[in-house]
Motif scaffolding. Structure first.
Motif, PDB file in Angstrom:
ATOM      1  N   GLY A  49      70.983  66.619  14.398  1.00 16.80           N
ATOM      2  CA  GLY A  49      69.851  67.531  14.302  1.00 16.80           C
ATOM      3  C   GLY A  49      68.836  67.045  13.276  1.00 16.80           C
ATOM      4  O   GLY A  49      69.036  66.043  12.605  1.00 16.80           O
ATOM      5  N   GLY A  50      67.719  67.780  13.189  1.00 17.38           N
ATOM      6  CA  GLY A  50      66.703  67.413  12.215  1.00 17.38           C
ATOM      7  C   GLY A  50      65.343  67.954  12.577  1.00 17.38           C
ATOM      8  O   GLY A  50      65.209  68.822  13.446  1.00 17.38           O
ATOM      9  N   LEU A  51      64.344  67.422  11.887  1.00 17.90           N
ATOM     10  CA  LEU A  51      62.953  67.818  12.100  1.00 17.90           C
ATOM     11  C   LEU A  51      62.249  66.752  12.922  1.00 17.90           C
ATOM     12  O   LEU A  51      62.349  65.555  12.612  1.00 17.90           O
ATOM     13  N   VAL A  52      61.539  67.181  13.952  1.00 14.53           N
ATOM     14  CA  VAL A  52      60.832  66.242  14.817  1.00 14.53           C
ATOM     15  C   VAL A  52      59.505  66.871  15.237  1.00 14.53           C
ATOM     16  O   VAL A  52      59.399  68.099  15.339  1.00 14.53           O
ATOM     17  N   GLN A  53      58.527  66.035  15.479  1.00 15.00           N
ATOM     18  CA  GLN A  53      57.229  66.539  15.924  1.00 15.00           C
ATOM     19  C   GLN A  53      57.268  66.879  17.410  1.00 15.00           C
ATOM     20  O   GLN A  53      58.086  66.319  18.163  1.00 15.00           O
ATOM     21  N   PRO A  54      56.393  67.768  17.857  1.00 17.34           N
ATOM     22  CA  PRO A  54      56.313  68.067  19.298  1.00 17.34           C
ATOM     23  C   PRO A  54      56.102  66.784  20.098  1.00 17.34           C
ATOM     24  O   PRO A  54      55.318  65.910  19.704  1.00 17.34           O
ATOM     25  N   GLY A  55      56.816  66.691  21.208  1.00 14.45           N
ATOM     26  CA  GLY A  55      56.771  65.491  22.033  1.00 14.45           C
ATOM     27  C   GLY A  55      57.805  64.445  21.657  1.00 14.45           C
ATOM     28  O   GLY A  55      57.985  63.459  22.392  1.00 14.45           O
ATOM     29  N   GLY A  56      58.462  64.646  20.539  1.00 13.62           N
ATOM     30  CA  GLY A  56      59.461  63.679  20.074  1.00 13.62           C
ATOM     31  C   GLY A  56      60.813  63.869  20.731  1.00 13.62           C
ATOM     32  O   GLY A  56      60.988  64.701  21.629  1.00 13.62           O
ATOM     33  N   SER A  57      61.768  63.069  20.255  1.00 10.33           N
ATOM     34  CA  SER A  57      63.114  63.076  20.825  1.00 10.33           C
ATOM     35  C   SER A  57      64.164  63.172  19.735  1.00 10.33           C
ATOM     36  O   SER A  57      63.944  62.735  18.593  1.00 10.33           O
ATOM     37  N   LEU A  58      65.299  63.736  20.103  1.00 12.65           N
ATOM     38  CA  LEU A  58      66.484  63.764  19.255  1.00 12.65           C
ATOM     39  C   LEU A  58      67.710  63.624  20.137  1.00 12.65           C
ATOM     40  O   LEU A  58      67.684  64.010  21.310  1.00 12.65           O
TER      41      LEU A  58
END
Length: 119
Positions: A9-18
């Motif tokens: 998990g974590g912090l990601v910008q819109p449009g990103g992937s995890l």
């Protein structure tokens, strides 16, 4: 005893992937279903995706086409690849594992991993 360990998990910008991972260990003879649920603040926990031991998958309508689920049966591990993330995907994600012991199936849950989608 069965242990469930989640990661990714974590912090990601819109449009990103995890990519989330969940590994089950301990006294496991057989696992049927493995899946991911999520719970956003003020909302009920909901199914995101699950996969059977035979590889049959099921997805929430809100993530179809963006998320994929896979598992490694030899490692008792399930993965959730999340692409094109949206702010509404922000939630705590929980791994669920169905452990089969004879005629009984037991549900085990991970501790949860936070996913935050924000710019």
């Amino acid at each position: 005893q069965v242990q469930i360990v989640e990661s990714g998990g974590g912090l990601v910008q819109p449009g990103g992937s995890l990519r989330l991972s969940c590994a089950a260990s301990g006294s496991i003879f057989s696992i049927y279903g493995m899946g991911w649920y999520r719970q956003a603040p003020g909302k009920e926990r909901e199914l995101v995706a699950d996969i059977t031991s035979g590889g049959r998958t099921n997805f929430a309508d809100s993530v179809k086409g963006r998320f994929t689920i896979s598992r490694d049966n030899a490692k008792n591990t399930v993965y959730l690849q999340m692409n094109t993330l949206k702010p509404e995907d922000t939630a705590v994600y929980y791994c669920n594992v169905e452990v089969v012991v004879g005629p009984v199936t037991y549900d085990y849950w991970g501790q949860g991993t936070q996913v935050t989608v924000s710019s």
